[in-house]
Design a protein around this motif. Structure first.
Motif, PDB file in Angstrom:
ATOM      1  N   SER A   3       1.093  -1.278   0.199  1.00  0.00           N
ATOM      2  CA  SER A   3       0.244   0.079  -0.282  1.00  0.00           C
ATOM      3  C   SER A   3       1.207   1.638   0.034  1.00  0.00           C
ATOM      4  CB  SER A   3      -1.043   0.386   1.478  1.00  0.00           C
ATOM      5  OG  SER A   3      -0.389  -0.364   2.307  1.00  0.00           O
ATOM      6  N   ASP A   4       1.873   0.869  -0.081  1.00  0.00           N
ATOM      7  CA  ASP A   4       2.962   2.385  -0.376  1.00  0.00           C
ATOM      8  C   ASP A   4       2.931   3.715  -1.607  1.00  0.00           C
ATOM      9  OD1 ASP A   4       4.398   1.635   1.405  1.00  0.00           O
ATOM     10  OD2 ASP A   4       6.094   0.856  -0.631  1.00  0.00           O
ATOM     11  N   PHE A   5       1.667   2.735  -2.204  1.00  0.00           N
ATOM     12  CA  PHE A   5       0.698   4.264  -3.421  1.00  0.00           C
ATOM     13  C   PHE A   5       0.114   5.382  -2.471  1.00  0.00           C
ATOM     14  CE2 PHE A   5      -2.458   1.017  -2.780  1.00  0.00           C
ATOM     15  CZ  PHE A   5      -3.827   1.246  -2.587  1.00  0.00           C
ATOM     16  N   LEU A   6      -0.405   4.626  -0.926  1.00  0.00           N
ATOM     17  CA  LEU A   6      -1.120   5.235  -0.588  1.00  0.00           C
ATOM     18  C   LEU A   6      -0.456   6.618   0.283  1.00  0.00           C
ATOM     19  CD1 LEU A   6      -3.471   3.561   1.122  1.00  0.00           C
ATOM     20  CD2 LEU A   6      -3.906   5.091  -0.565  1.00  0.00           C
ATOM     21  N   ALA A   7       1.455   6.250  -0.227  1.00  0.00           N
ATOM     22  CA  ALA A   7       2.296   7.069   0.793  1.00  0.00           C
ATOM     23  C   ALA A   7       1.459   8.769  -0.031  1.00  0.00           C
ATOM     24  CB  ALA A   7       3.882   7.111   1.019  1.00  0.00           C
ATOM     25  N   GLY A   8       2.137   9.704   1.581  1.00  0.00           N
ATOM     26  CA  GLY A   8       1.633  10.877   0.762  1.00  0.00           C
ATOM     27  C   GLY A   8      -0.047  11.841   0.635  1.00  0.00           C
ATOM     28  N   GLY A   9      -0.144  12.298   0.198  1.00  0.00           N
ATOM     29  CA  GLY A   9      -0.895  13.229  -0.268  1.00  0.00           C
ATOM     30  C   GLY A   9      -1.883  14.260   0.977  1.00  0.00           C
ATOM     31  N   GLY A  10      -1.081  14.703   1.973  1.00  0.00           N
ATOM     32  CA  GLY A  10      -1.709  15.671   2.325  1.00  0.00           C
ATOM     33  C   GLY A  10      -2.761  15.313   3.180  1.00  0.00           C
ATOM     34  N   GLU A  11      -3.842  16.303   3.515  1.00  0.00           N
ATOM     35  CA  GLU A  11      -5.006  15.926   4.260  1.00  0.00           C
ATOM     36  C   GLU A  11      -5.446  14.656   4.404  1.00  0.00           C
ATOM     37  OE1 GLU A  11      -8.207  17.195   7.112  1.00  0.00           O
ATOM     38  OE2 GLU A  11      -6.554  18.862   6.107  1.00  0.00           O
ATOM     39  N   VAL A  39      -4.683   5.716 -10.353  1.00  0.00           N
ATOM     40  CA  VAL A  39      -5.123   6.804 -10.566  1.00  0.00           C
ATOM     41  C   VAL A  39      -5.023   7.360  -8.674  1.00  0.00           C
ATOM     42  CG1 VAL A  39      -6.623   6.094 -12.394  1.00  0.00           C
ATOM     43  CG2 VAL A  39      -7.406   5.250  -9.747  1.00  0.00           C
ATOM     44  N   VAL A  40      -5.441   6.431  -8.186  1.00  0.00           N
ATOM     45  CA  VAL A  40      -5.175   7.080  -6.171  1.00  0.00           C
ATOM     46  C   VAL A  40      -4.174   8.053  -6.509  1.00  0.00           C
ATOM     47  CG1 VAL A  40      -5.586   6.729  -3.919  1.00  0.00           C
ATOM     48  CG2 VAL A  40      -6.860   5.385  -5.577  1.00  0.00           C
ATOM     49  N   ARG A  41      -2.477   7.414  -6.296  1.00  0.00           N
ATOM     50  CA  ARG A  41      -1.711   7.549  -6.491  1.00  0.00           C
ATOM     51  C   ARG A  41      -1.739   8.734  -7.150  1.00  0.00           C
ATOM     52  NH1 ARG A  41       1.197   7.884  -2.598  1.00  0.00           N
ATOM     53  NH2 ARG A  41       1.667  10.162  -3.064  1.00  0.00           N
ATOM     54  N   LEU A  42      -1.757   8.942  -8.448  1.00  0.00           N
ATOM     55  CA  LEU A  42      -1.889  10.565  -9.402  1.00  0.00           C
ATOM     56  C   LEU A  42      -2.648  11.425  -8.875  1.00  0.00           C
ATOM     57  CD1 LEU A  42      -1.965   8.467 -12.935  1.00  0.00           C
ATOM     58  CD2 LEU A  42       0.190  10.128 -11.891  1.00  0.00           C
ATOM     59  N   TYR A  62     -10.316  11.829  -3.273  1.00  0.00           N
ATOM     60  CA  TYR A  62      -9.980  13.076  -3.466  1.00  0.00           C
ATOM     61  C   TYR A  62      -9.449  13.511  -2.866  1.00  0.00           C
ATOM     62  CZ  TYR A  62     -13.638  14.989   0.485  1.00  0.00           C
ATOM     63  OH  TYR A  62     -14.318  14.415   1.122  1.00  0.00           O
ATOM     64  N   ASN A  63      -8.605  14.746  -3.440  1.00  0.00           N
ATOM     65  CA  ASN A  63      -7.030  15.151  -2.872  1.00  0.00           C
ATOM     66  C   ASN A  63      -7.392  16.552  -2.302  1.00  0.00           C
ATOM     67  OD1 ASN A  63      -7.970  16.634  -5.144  1.00  0.00           O
ATOM     68  ND2 ASN A  63      -5.621  16.132  -6.042  1.00  0.00           N
ATOM     69  N   ASP A  64      -7.078  17.074  -1.443  1.00  0.00           N
ATOM     70  CA  ASP A  64      -6.571  18.238  -1.301  1.00  0.00           C
ATOM     71  C   ASP A  64      -6.642  19.206  -2.157  1.00  0.00           C
ATOM     72  OD1 ASP A  64      -6.324  16.582   1.584  1.00  0.00           O
ATOM     73  OD2 ASP A  64      -4.253  17.164   1.639  1.00  0.00           O
ATOM     74  N   LEU A  65      -7.416  20.145  -1.806  1.00  0.00           N
ATOM     75  CA  LEU A  65      -7.134  21.866  -2.759  1.00  0.00           C
ATOM     76  C   LEU A  65      -5.796  22.586  -1.946  1.00  0.00           C
ATOM     77  CD1 LEU A  65      -8.014  23.853  -4.651  1.00  0.00           C
ATOM     78  CD2 LEU A  65      -9.459  24.361  -3.389  1.00  0.00           C
ATOM     79  N   LEU A  66      -4.550  22.532  -2.598  1.00  0.00           N
ATOM     80  CA  LEU A  66      -3.281  23.186  -2.554  1.00  0.00           C
ATOM     81  C   LEU A  66      -3.028  24.448  -3.238  1.00  0.00           C
ATOM     82  CD1 LEU A  66      -1.019  19.924  -3.053  1.00  0.00           C
ATOM     83  CD2 LEU A  66      -2.301  20.954  -0.565  1.00  0.00           C
ATOM     84  N   ASP A  67      -2.987  25.502  -2.201  1.00  0.00           N
ATOM     85  CA  ASP A  67      -2.932  27.089  -2.780  1.00  0.00           C
ATOM     86  C   ASP A  67      -1.581  26.814  -3.278  1.00  0.00           C
ATOM     87  OD1 ASP A  67      -4.894  28.285  -1.470  1.00  0.00           O
ATOM     88  OD2 ASP A  67      -4.217  28.241   0.404  1.00  0.00           O
ATOM     89  N   LEU A  68      -1.349  27.780  -4.887  1.00  0.00           N
ATOM     90  CA  LEU A  68      -0.037  27.333  -5.949  1.00  0.00           C
ATOM     91  C   LEU A  68       0.415  28.694  -5.093  1.00  0.00           C
ATOM     92  CD1 LEU A  68      -1.710  25.742  -8.778  1.00  0.00           C
ATOM     93  CD2 LEU A  68      -0.634  24.799  -6.733  1.00  0.00           C
TER      94      LEU A  68
END
Length: 68
Positions: A3-11, A39-42, A62-68
């Protein structure tokens, strides 16, 4: 680890990792289809807001909405 593909990704990455997938229609992440893992990793790595509906149950990721 499978399940390393779930690493990272903020909150939202943390929320996805903490969820009890074993009792969901998808089962444990290490048994997910390769296409779902990709697709989850991407999505988790993306700096752009993304939403995935998966399977007949339309499970949402869904992912976090990051401020750029």
């Amino acid at each position: 680890m499978a399940s390393d593909f779930l690493a990272g990704g903020g909150e939202m990455g943390a929320v996805i990792r903490a969820y009890d997938w074993d009792n969901s229609p998808l089962g444990p992440p290490e048994h997910w289809q390769q296409s779902l893992r990709v697709v989850v990793r991407l999505m988790l790595d993306s700096r752009h807001p993304m939403l995935i509906w998966w399977g007949p149950e339309l499970i949402q990721f869904y992912n976090d909405l990051l401020d750029l």
